[in-house]
Enzyme design. Structure first.
Site, PDB file in Angstrom:
ATOM      1  N   GLY A   1      17.263 -51.419 -25.960  1.00 17.17           N
ATOM      2  CA  GLY A   1      17.657 -50.067 -25.588  1.00 17.17           C
ATOM      3  C   GLY A   1      18.288 -49.300 -26.728  1.00 17.17           C
TER       4      GLY A   1
ATOM      5  N   ASP B   1      15.746 -39.862 -28.455  1.00 15.44           N
ATOM      6  CA  ASP B   1      15.669 -40.979 -29.399  1.00 15.44           C
ATOM      7  C   ASP B   1      15.071 -40.542 -30.730  1.00 15.44           C
ATOM      8  OD1 ASP B   1      16.607 -42.395 -27.261  1.00 15.44           O
ATOM      9  OD2 ASP B   1      14.727 -43.445 -26.863  1.00 15.44           O
TER      10      ASP B   1
END
Length: 408
Positions: free
Chosen positions: A143, A196
């Protein structure tokens, strides 16, 4: 089968490589796999999101930092459209032809890289085939945006070797981040938002990236938590964002926004006098209890991120920690994306003295973060190891990092 730790097992730490170490590793791997030397080596960081989870695809706010842990790529262009890839974390050579790359047409880890080239082509750039060797110290499946680091390292490399000029300023890096999002969404098949990729390409050394996902704008806030350090806990719980759970949360939010008559849930929040009113009005209009809880998380998480940004500016790390705690509870109860390993890591870190702790990333496994008093990371990590041993969980791993720089 992974062996659970014992109460006496020491914490396992995951150090970051130096740029020189990463460059040497991928250059050696390239030479051992392909004839000759690469034209260049490039790298991009993983990230931790301090707060602002599952807000990016809802037009919200996020506050990530880039990690010192990076993915490294040695790259050379070809004269044809063939793509040949090798990874130190995989077996054999992954191959495809760019002319055949399309949504649903390629699978495996190489889809993330072939997807970047495909998306650059879709944006109008003339991208040939290439050979690339990959190695990484970003923990896979933790993650921490290992996929975005992979995409961004290639994107910045193709930009450099093709003289596209996109890596020279933030506007160009924003365009590269959008390319990487298309690669992940449409070719790799993971319905993630853009936080991200923005963190990996647009971060600044020493700063948190205050990202507004509604318009893509960013500001940079110094991340120097006085008297504290950031502990990252890789729970080693299985983690996947393309098993349908992430996509179902996103679909629920999209449907709720449509039912409320707004483009995104951020629009609904911005039209309200405050977050409490936005939540109450939304819940009164939505019939489904699951949708009500998902929306409550998103609206309150965007508000928490605003408050956390203010606390960071003020140097109020106690308030920041309290917001981290509230974020995790919302993700656990309303968004239902935590797992026992995450909840235990967060709870034990708090009991061991953390100012605040929360899961980070998409959830369903992955990592937690804890803002702990300086010099206590070892003790907090040992407490988490002991708690995992008591419950028979797989041994966790740990890392610390300052706010690091972007893909280069």
């Amino acid at each position: 089968m992974t062996t659970p730790p014992t109460a006496a097992t020491p914490p396992s730490w995951l150090p970051a490589w130096t740029l020189e170490q990463g460059r040497e590793l991928v250059t050696t791997l390239f030479g051992a796999t392909f004839d000759g030397a690469p034209a260049g080596t490039f790298s991009a960081p993983g990230r931790v999101n301090l707060i602002g989870e599952h807000t990016d695809y809802n037009g919200g706010l996020a506050l990530p930092i880039a990690l010192e842990h990076r993915t490294h790529v040695a790259l050379r262009l070809r004269e044809d459209s063939r793509v040949r890839l090798v990874s130190a974390q995989g077996d054999g050579v992954w191959e495809a032809d760019l002319e055949a790359v399309a949504p649903g047409a390629v699978t495996g880890w190489g889809a993330y890289l072939a997807g970047v080239a495909w998306a650059l082509r879709q944006a109008g750039h003339d991208v040939p085939g290439f050979e690339a060797a990959v190695d990484s110290c970003v923990p896979f499946g933790a993650g921490l945006s290992s996929s975005a680091a992979l995409e961004a390292s290639l994107a910045i490399g193709l930009d450099a070797l093709l003289d596209l000029g996109l890596g020279a300023d933030d506007a160009g890096r924003s365009a590269l981040a959008a390319v990487c999002v298309r690669a992940e969404n449409e070719i790799a098949g993971a319905a993630t938002g853009g936080m991200d990729q923005a963190a990996s390409l647009r971060a600044r050394d020493g700063y948190a990236l205050a990202l507004d996902c509604l318009d893509g704008s960013v500001s940079h806030e110094p991340f120097v938590p006085a008297g504290c350090e950031l502990l990252v806990i890789d729970t080693r719980a299985p983690h996947s964002l393309n098993d349908g759970q992430y996509a179902s949360r996103r679909a629920t939010c999209d449907a709720a926004a449509a039912a409320l008559g707004v483009p995104t849930l951020r629009h609904w929040l911005d039209a309200a006098p405050d977050a409490a009113s936005a939540v109450a009005d939304a819940q009164a209009r939505l019939d489904d209890d699951v949708a009500r809880r998902r929306v409550r998380h998103v609206l309150t998480e965007i508000d928490r991120t605003r408050l956390a940004h203010e606390a960071m500016r003020a140097g109020d790390w106690s308030a920041f920690g309290t917001l981290m705690d509230a974020s995790h509870e919302s993700l656990r109860v309303d968004y239902e994306v935590t797992v026992p390993e995450l909840d235990v890591a967060v709870g034990v870190a708090r009991e061991a003295g953390a100012l605040g702790a929360r899961m980070t990333g998409g959830g369903f496994g992955g990592s937690a973060i804890a803002l702990v008093p300086g010099g206590t990371s070892d003790a907090v990590a040992a407490a988490v190891v002991a708690a995992y041993a008591e419950r028979g969980f797989a041994a966790p791993a740990f890392l610390t990092s300052r706010a690091a720089g972007p893909a280069a």
